[in-house]
Design an enzyme around this catalytic site. Structure first.
Site, short mmCIF file in Angstrom:
data_model
loop_
_atom_site.label_atom_id
_atom_site.label_comp_id
_atom_site.label_asym_id
_atom_site.label_seq_id
_atom_site.Cartn_x
_atom_site.Cartn_y
_atom_site.Cartn_z
N CYS A 1 0.60 -1.43 -0.19
CA CYS A 1 -0.38 0.21 -0.18
C CYS A 1 0.85 1.37 -0.26
O CYS A 1 1.61 1.37 -0.91
CB CYS A 1 -1.24 0.02 1.31
N HIS B 1 -4.16 -5.00 0.15
CA HIS B 1 -3.24 -5.47 1.77
C HIS B 1 -3.43 -7.06 1.53
O HIS B 1 -4.46 -7.30 1.56
CB HIS B 1 -3.89 -4.93 3.08
N GLU C 1 -2.37 -9.31 4.15
CA GLU C 1 -2.48 -9.82 5.08
C GLU C 1 -4.82 -9.11 5.38
O GLU C 1 -4.79 -9.89 6.62
CB GLU C 1 -1.77 -8.76 6.48
#
Length: 217
Positions: free
Chosen positions: A85, A196, A198
């Protein structure tokens, strides 16, 4: 190929989802530390630069912690570096986000552009771009996309996007209204995810696993 005993560091420059990223990497079987120590970064084989926030604040924090030279030197030495990001955006020369010209890390030639400016003629376009998106393009020659297809979803939260000077640096992209947004950037040993991983469920973990397993992906 990156063995699971390799040293991985997530750089702490006071911005980003550090713990959730650390847990995701540990979940797929790798050891990782969070640190802003120059010695730890210098002794690591994979460097991850996460980030949530503004381009200006990101560079200010990196410089405040005396990390800029360390990151750039590590990249020039050929170490594997992953930006997520904002972390990816900081690899570029500059950003439209800053009123005054703030230079980035200058590791990839190009600029960070405003989604709002590109979509200002579309009434229903929401900025920031938040939510799940599929890919409209994937470079399947890259091992980064093993078990990843264009229909797979990843999670985005951003108001700006990367525009590299060399469009061959874009190895995956997504569509947001009429705008094509680079999702994955690759330049030599430097990789960037606009989404992202995660927060992207099993496919995000798969992408992290592919990145860490294939160090030259």
């Amino acid at each position: 190929m990156l063995g699971k005993n390799k040293k991985i560091v997530i750089i702490d420059y006071e911005l980003g989802n550090l713990l959730s990223l650390k847990r995701a990497i540990e979940f797929i079987g790798y050891e990782v530390v969070i640190s802003n120590s120059i010695n730890v970064i210098n002794n690591s084989e994979v460097i991850i630069l996460p980030g949530v926030g503004s381009f200006e604040r990101g560079m200010r924090n990196i410089r405040k912690n005396n990390l800029e030279k360390t990151i750039v030197r590590s990249a020039k030495k050929g170490k594997q570096i992953l930006g997520i990001c904002l972390g990816m955006q900081l690899f570029f020369n500059e950003s439209e986000e800053s009123i005054k010209k703030i230079m980035g890390l200058n590791l990839i030639n190009g600029k960070i552009l405003s989604i709002r400016n590109k979509l200002k003629t579309i009434k229903n376009a929401r900025v920031p771009h938040i939510g799940w998106g599929t890919f409209n393009y994937i470079n399947k020659k890259s091992r980064l996309f093993n078990k990843i297809n264009k229909k797979d979803y990843t999670y985005y939260v951003h108001s700006y996007f990367a525009s590299p000077k060399d469009k061959h640096n874009v190895i995956a992209s997504t569509k947001y209204f009429k705008l094509t947004i680079p999702s994955v950037i690759k330049f030599q040993n430097i990789t960037g995810f606009q989404f992202h991983p995660e927060k992207s469920g099993n496919k995000g973990l798969e992408l992290l696993k592919n990145y860490l397993y294939h160090s030259d992906a």
